[in-house]
Design a protein around this motif. Structure first.
Motif, PDB file in Angstrom:
ATOM      1  N   ALA A 112       0.987  -1.065   0.098  1.00  0.00           N
ATOM      2  CA  ALA A 112       0.070  -0.001   0.091  1.00  0.00           C
ATOM      3  C   ALA A 112       0.752   1.276   0.047  1.00  0.00           C
ATOM      4  N   ASN A 113       2.228   1.213   0.062  1.00  0.00           N
ATOM      5  CA  ASN A 113       3.175   2.253   0.000  1.00  0.00           C
ATOM      6  C   ASN A 113       3.041   3.280   1.077  1.00  0.00           C
ATOM      7  N   TYR A 114       2.872   2.798   2.317  1.00  0.00           N
ATOM      8  CA  TYR A 114       2.909   3.730   3.488  1.00  0.00           C
ATOM      9  C   TYR A 114       4.120   4.438   3.569  1.00  0.00           C
ATOM     10  N   ASP A 115       4.162   5.531   3.899  1.00  0.00           N
ATOM     11  CA  ASP A 115       5.404   6.471   3.813  1.00  0.00           C
ATOM     12  C   ASP A 115       6.300   5.945   5.204  1.00  0.00           C
ATOM     13  N   ALA A 116       5.701   5.860   6.153  1.00  0.00           N
ATOM     14  CA  ALA A 116       6.249   5.181   7.594  1.00  0.00           C
ATOM     15  C   ALA A 116       5.180   4.550   8.314  1.00  0.00           C
ATOM     16  N   CYS A 117       5.847   3.450   9.068  1.00  0.00           N
ATOM     17  CA  CYS A 117       4.621   2.981   9.963  1.00  0.00           C
ATOM     18  C   CYS A 117       5.474   2.624  11.361  1.00  0.00           C
ATOM     19  N   ALA A 118       4.399   2.800  12.523  1.00  0.00           N
ATOM     20  CA  ALA A 118       4.950   2.278  13.663  1.00  0.00           C
ATOM     21  C   ALA A 118       3.997   1.259  14.181  1.00  0.00           C
ATOM     22  N   TYR A 119       4.820   0.260  14.666  1.00  0.00           N
ATOM     23  CA  TYR A 119       3.903  -0.999  15.185  1.00  0.00           C
ATOM     24  C   TYR A 119       4.186  -1.012  16.629  1.00  0.00           C
ATOM     25  N   SER A 120       3.087  -1.133  17.562  1.00  0.00           N
ATOM     26  CA  SER A 120       3.007  -1.103  18.962  1.00  0.00           C
ATOM     27  C   SER A 120       2.514  -2.242  19.472  1.00  0.00           C
ATOM     28  N   VAL A 121       2.824  -2.626  20.660  1.00  0.00           N
ATOM     29  CA  VAL A 121       2.127  -4.005  21.285  1.00  0.00           C
ATOM     30  C   VAL A 121       1.091  -3.318  22.110  1.00  0.00           C
ATOM     31  N   LEU A 122       0.067  -3.957  21.896  1.00  0.00           N
ATOM     32  CA  LEU A 122      -1.291  -3.626  22.441  1.00  0.00           C
ATOM     33  C   LEU A 122      -1.021  -3.609  24.308  1.00  0.00           C
ATOM     34  N   THR A 123      -1.455  -2.546  24.711  1.00  0.00           N
ATOM     35  CA  THR A 123      -1.120  -2.504  26.109  1.00  0.00           C
ATOM     36  C   THR A 123      -2.196  -1.894  27.154  1.00  0.00           C
ATOM     37  N   PRO A 124      -2.515  -2.753  28.050  1.00  0.00           N
ATOM     38  CA  PRO A 124      -3.841  -2.670  28.780  1.00  0.00           C
ATOM     39  C   PRO A 124      -3.521  -1.066  29.931  1.00  0.00           C
ATOM     40  N   TYR A 125      -3.548  -0.032  29.408  1.00  0.00           N
ATOM     41  CA  TYR A 125      -3.255   0.875  30.392  1.00  0.00           C
ATOM     42  C   TYR A 125      -4.120   1.042  31.374  1.00  0.00           C
ATOM     43  N   PRO A 126      -3.770   1.194  32.794  1.00  0.00           N
ATOM     44  CA  PRO A 126      -4.832   1.176  33.844  1.00  0.00           C
ATOM     45  C   PRO A 126      -5.899   2.252  33.677  1.00  0.00           C
ATOM     46  N   GLY A 127      -7.133   1.781  33.824  1.00  0.00           N
ATOM     47  CA  GLY A 127      -8.263   2.550  33.857  1.00  0.00           C
ATOM     48  C   GLY A 127      -8.974   2.373  32.482  1.00  0.00           C
ATOM     49  N   THR A 128      -8.438   1.902  31.560  1.00  0.00           N
ATOM     50  CA  THR A 128      -8.926   1.930  30.077  1.00  0.00           C
ATOM     51  C   THR A 128      -9.960   0.620  30.248  1.00  0.00           C
ATOM     52  N   LEU A 129     -10.934   0.600  29.198  1.00  0.00           N
ATOM     53  CA  LEU A 129     -11.846  -0.431  29.248  1.00  0.00           C
ATOM     54  C   LEU A 129     -11.146  -1.809  28.914  1.00  0.00           C
ATOM     55  N   LEU A 130     -10.179  -1.947  28.022  1.00  0.00           N
ATOM     56  CA  LEU A 130      -9.093  -3.051  27.910  1.00  0.00           C
ATOM     57  C   LEU A 130      -8.243  -3.359  29.115  1.00  0.00           C
ATOM     58  N   TRP A 131      -8.048  -2.516  29.896  1.00  0.00           N
ATOM     59  CA  TRP A 131      -7.694  -2.858  31.306  1.00  0.00           C
ATOM     60  C   TRP A 131      -8.665  -3.829  32.232  1.00  0.00           C
ATOM     61  N   TYR A 132      -9.934  -3.150  32.156  1.00  0.00           N
ATOM     62  CA  TYR A 132     -10.892  -4.059  32.872  1.00  0.00           C
ATOM     63  C   TYR A 132     -11.210  -5.397  32.286  1.00  0.00           C
ATOM     64  N   GLU A 133     -11.082  -5.390  30.927  1.00  0.00           N
ATOM     65  CA  GLU A 133     -11.484  -6.680  30.313  1.00  0.00           C
ATOM     66  C   GLU A 133     -10.534  -7.695  30.793  1.00  0.00           C
ATOM     67  N   MET A 134      -8.858  -7.155  30.600  1.00  0.00           N
ATOM     68  CA  MET A 134      -8.104  -8.309  30.535  1.00  0.00           C
ATOM     69  C   MET A 134      -7.798  -8.656  32.284  1.00  0.00           C
ATOM     70  N   LEU A 135      -8.283  -7.545  33.020  1.00  0.00           N
ATOM     71  CA  LEU A 135      -8.385  -7.909  34.471  1.00  0.00           C
ATOM     72  C   LEU A 135      -9.292  -8.974  34.874  1.00  0.00           C
ATOM     73  N   SER A 136     -10.434  -8.828  34.151  1.00  0.00           N
ATOM     74  CA  SER A 136     -11.795  -9.707  34.533  1.00  0.00           C
ATOM     75  C   SER A 136     -11.209 -11.142  34.032  1.00  0.00           C
ATOM     76  N   GLN A 137     -10.372 -11.154  32.966  1.00  0.00           N
ATOM     77  CA  GLN A 137     -10.050 -12.479  32.377  1.00  0.00           C
ATOM     78  C   GLN A 137      -8.620 -13.050  33.079  1.00  0.00           C
ATOM     79  N   LYS A 138      -8.236 -12.377  33.943  1.00  0.00           N
ATOM     80  CA  LYS A 138      -6.964 -12.770  34.635  1.00  0.00           C
ATOM     81  C   LYS A 138      -5.805 -12.707  33.685  1.00  0.00           C
ATOM     82  N   ARG A 139      -5.755 -11.701  32.874  1.00  0.00           N
ATOM     83  CA  ARG A 139      -4.578 -11.846  31.654  1.00  0.00           C
ATOM     84  C   ARG A 139      -3.694 -10.817  32.109  1.00  0.00           C
TER      85      ARG A 139
END
Ligand code: B12
Length: 452
Positions: free
Chosen positions: A309-336
């Motif tokens: 697709a010819n992107y000029d630059a790309c950054a790849y991040s690792v998903l991170t469950p920052y405290p207080g985000t919905l992702l954090w609560y989801e991961m906590l409830s799944q003990k992950r």
């Protein structure tokens, strides 16, 4: 080149501007580029910290407090975890500082500075003071001037803190205030610091009209839907836009839906990149790995897609469950959540158990995607030879990312060890997380979520 790719923290420059110059002198230190002078005789030390900087921030706070200097903390991590931050500081500002700084300074002078300061309402963003750009050591940064034109974001992506910090409703600064700041900041090349500069197309249009003819070059973070509008892109290019950063996040629609990034349609990405580039604007694509639907093929496929697709630059991040985000609560409830060592929350380390891949596959795949996208053949293929896009900026970004300085390639032990759970719980500063996922109690080595 001896320069940091990232800018000095905008939060600190904003706070510095709220401190009356007639009464106080402000010294700014960015530990990313210089050492801290712990012998400084200061009336107050203010520390800003996103999650990955919090532990160092606490150490700095402890050192100054042991020397009898009062410490105040603010920024995204202390805003979500004020009681944790208070163990290392005298006071914490939760959320925006504009409306509470007068009270903070009053209490400082009265010797009663203590506890949590939180404004009762959000700032209207009208008449905000111009950040103290004069304090920045400009020669040390590639991007020196970050200007905020709005706060808040319409999208409720599960991994993001923006809407929890600043709300789902976008607040705008008046166009004339922004233009005044651009005129006063001393730079002709600026980054617009909004979570989504195209979040309100009409307003972004008005600002771009004002920018036209001022000789300012600018870049901004925007969403993928509005970025596909040709008229808006033309106006952007005419007003000096040279790069748009877009959180594409994933090339799978299923994944995007699962994290509430409904605005993105992978089938449109390639055309979108081309369309933006046709206006002479570089496309910086932001992607994440480690989503629950990601399988071992995702890394190779994403990097291949990005090259084609010819992107000029790309950054790849690792998903991170920052405290207080919905992702954090989801991961906590799944003990992950495995590691609560905040310095590992930099989107390079893996602090949780991924669903369909192992942590090792995630780490190796993450690095492989970088290596593939910034490989020599890919760079040769993507270089904008016959294009009006900025070759200089293209080269700076590709140079830094290829070198691996900002990609976490140098991280040792990227798979974070498991740690004790913290005693303090996060509380989102303005948007409540649903009550049924919010009531947490510490039980042995895990949090337990009480569903009422
Ligand atoms: C623009 C932006 C960037 C820009 C520039 C940031 C900059 N120059 O400061 C760029 C693109 C470089 C960037 C990079 C990254 N970012 Co960013 N970014 C943002 C964004 C959208 C706005 C930040 C901003 O400038 N706000 C404007 C200032 C004025 O607001 P503020 O910082 O909140 O400050 C106010 C208050 O918090 C308070 N305050 C702040 N500090 C202090 C200190 C004291 C003493 C006091 C009293 C008050 C106070 O007062 C200020 C005025 O009201 C935020 C989203 C958000 N809502 O914060 C994400 C955000 C901060 N970024 C985030 C992340 C993860 C990153 C990266 C790690 C991404 C990556 N993989 O590379 C990098 C790390 C960069 C680094 N330096 O290490 C996360 C942090 C999550 C967390 N819990 O730590 C956020 C919250 C987005 C998200 N995903 O949720 N980012």
């Amino acid at each position: 080149m001896g320069r940091a790719l990232y800018s000095p923290l905008a939060g600190l420059l904003a706070v510095a501007a709220m401190i009356p110059r007639v009464r106080y002198e402000v010294v700014l230190t960015d530990e990313n580029i210089e050492p801290i002078d712990f012998d400084l005789k200061a009336d107050l030390v203010g520390i800003s910290a996103m999650t990955s900087y919090a532990i160092r921030g606490y150490e700095i706070g402890d050192i100054f407090r042991n020397r009898g200097v009062p410490v105040i903390m603010g920024g995204v991590h202390p805003s979500f975890m004020p009681s944790e931050a208070l163990a290392h500081s005298d006071a914490v500002v939760v959320g925006e500082a504009e409306l509470v700084m007068p009270e903070v300074l009053k209490d400082l002078e009265a010797g009663t500075l203590r506890g949590i300061y939180k404004a009762e309402k959000l700032h209207s963003m009208i008449g905000m003071p111009v950040p103290r750009y004069d304090l920045v050591k400009k020669k040390r940064y590639v991007n020196r001037t970050f200007i905020q034109t709005s706060r808040g974001c319409h999208h409720g992506c599960t991994y993001c803190a923006e809407q929890l910090m600043n709300g789902l409703k976008i607040r705008h600064r008046p166009v004339e205030d922004v233009i005044r700041e651009i005129d006063q900041c001393g730079e002709r090349n600026v980054s617009l610091n909004d979570a989504d500069f195209f979040g309100h197309p009409g307003r972004a249009k008005a600002l771009r009209k004002e920018l036209r003819g001022r000789g300012v070059k600018w870049q901004a973070g925007v969403n993928s839907r509005v970025a596909s509008n040709d008229a808006l892109l033309q106006l952007a290019a005419e007003s000096g836009c040279y790069m748009l950063s877009i959180g594409f996040e994933s090339i799978s629609r299923e994944t995007l839906k699962s994290v509430h990034k409904h605005v993105n349609r992978p089938e449109t990405f390639q055309t979108l990149v081309k369309k933006i580039q046709n206006h002479g604007i570089l496309v910086f694509g932001l992607f994440m790995f480690g989503f629950d639907q990601d399988d071992p093929s995702v890394f190779e496929e994403t990097a291949k897609f990005n090259i084609e697709a010819n992107y000029d630059a790309c950054a790849y991040s690792v998903l991170t469950p920052y405290p207080g985000t919905l992702l954090w609560y989801e991961m906590l409830s799944q003990k992950r959540v495995v590691c609560y060592g905040w310095n590992k929350y930099d989107q390079g380390h893996i602090v949780y158990k991924p669903a369909r891949i192992t942590p090792r596959q995630l780490r190796d795949g993450h690095m492989m995607a970088y290596n593939k996208f910034y490989s020599f053949p890919s760079i040769v293929r993507r270089f904008p030879v016959n294009s009006s896009r900025s070759k200089a900026y293209w080269s700076v970004y590709n140079y830094f990312f290829r070198k691996g300085e900002v990609t976490g390639r140098a991280i040792e032990n990227a798979i974070a060890d498991s740690t004790e759970v913290p005693q303090h719980l996060p509380t989102p500063p303005i948007m409540p997380i649903k009550k049924d996922t919010r009531e947490l109690i510490l039980s042995g080595n895990h949090y337990q979520i009480i569903i009422k």
